[in-house]
Design a protein around this motif. Structure first.
Motif, mmCIF file in Angstrom:
data_model
loop_
_atom_site.group_PDB
_atom_site.id
_atom_site.type_symbol
_atom_site.label_atom_id
_atom_site.label_comp_id
_atom_site.label_asym_id
_atom_site.label_seq_id
_atom_site.Cartn_x
_atom_site.Cartn_y
_atom_site.Cartn_z
ATOM 1 N N PRO A 20 -9.083 -10.118 -10.658
ATOM 2 C CA PRO A 20 -7.775 -10.759 -10.536
ATOM 3 C C PRO A 20 -7.534 -11.894 -11.534
ATOM 4 N N ALA A 21 -8.566 -12.593 -11.931
ATOM 5 C CA ALA A 21 -8.396 -13.736 -12.831
ATOM 6 C C ALA A 21 -7.873 -13.331 -14.203
ATOM 7 N N SER A 22 -8.222 -12.149 -14.678
ATOM 8 C CA SER A 22 -7.801 -11.730 -16.014
ATOM 9 C C SER A 22 -6.655 -10.720 -15.989
ATOM 10 N N TYR A 23 -6.190 -10.354 -14.797
ATOM 11 C CA TYR A 23 -5.172 -9.298 -14.698
ATOM 12 C C TYR A 23 -3.880 -9.639 -15.442
ATOM 13 N N HIS A 24 -3.347 -10.836 -15.252
ATOM 14 C CA HIS A 24 -2.066 -11.186 -15.857
ATOM 15 C C HIS A 24 -2.125 -11.093 -17.391
ATOM 16 N N ALA A 25 -3.136 -11.683 -17.988
ATOM 17 C CA ALA A 25 -3.268 -11.642 -19.455
ATOM 18 C C ALA A 25 -3.471 -10.211 -19.934
ATOM 19 N N TRP A 26 -4.298 -9.453 -19.222
ATOM 20 C CA TRP A 26 -4.544 -8.063 -19.594
ATOM 21 C C TRP A 26 -3.272 -7.237 -19.502
ATOM 22 N N SER A 27 -2.524 -7.382 -18.399
ATOM 23 C CA SER A 27 -1.315 -6.579 -18.223
ATOM 24 C C SER A 27 -0.268 -6.924 -19.277
ATOM 25 N N GLN A 28 -0.154 -8.195 -19.643
ATOM 26 C CA GLN A 28 0.795 -8.574 -20.686
ATOM 27 C C GLN A 28 0.406 -7.953 -22.028
ATOM 28 N N ASN A 29 -0.878 -7.943 -22.339
ATOM 29 C CA ASN A 29 -1.357 -7.315 -23.571
ATOM 30 C C ASN A 29 -1.092 -5.815 -23.561
ATOM 31 N N LEU A 30 -1.301 -5.185 -22.422
ATOM 32 C CA LEU A 30 -1.094 -3.748 -22.311
ATOM 33 C C LEU A 30 0.385 -3.402 -22.463
ATOM 34 N N ILE A 31 1.259 -4.179 -21.845
ATOM 35 C CA ILE A 31 2.696 -3.932 -21.963
ATOM 36 C C ILE A 31 3.145 -4.074 -23.413
#
Length: 88
Positions: A20-31
């Protein structure tokens, strides 16, 4: 092989999804990656998998012309191959 925006094509997402800690940054990069390569609509399902079907000439006026009875060949296999190659 060239790079896009400083990222190698083989490693386009530099943030590792690690809970959960890295989800937001990862999802933004993926988008950003998906939108940048025009793949987002495939992931969301806005561009659905092609289905076979015949395409007929619906502009026929009186049926006297040979062009009015021509049935166009559906290019399903080509469309499916293109869709699948983009999906991969």
């Amino acid at each position: 092989m060239g790079s896009t925006s400083g990222h190698e094509i083989t490693h386009p997402i530099t943030v590792i999804l690690d809970g959960p800690a890295s989800y937001h940054a990862w999802s933004q990069n993926l988008i950003v990656f998906l939108k940048g390569r025009r793949l987002c609509r495939y992931v969301t399902g806005d561009i659905p998998k092609p289905v076979p079907g015949s395409i007929t000439n619906s502009d026929s006026s009186d049926g006297d012309s040979i062009a009015d009875v021509v049935v166009q060949v559906d290019d399903f296999e080509a469309r499916l191959e293109e869709w699948e190659s983009i999906q991969c």
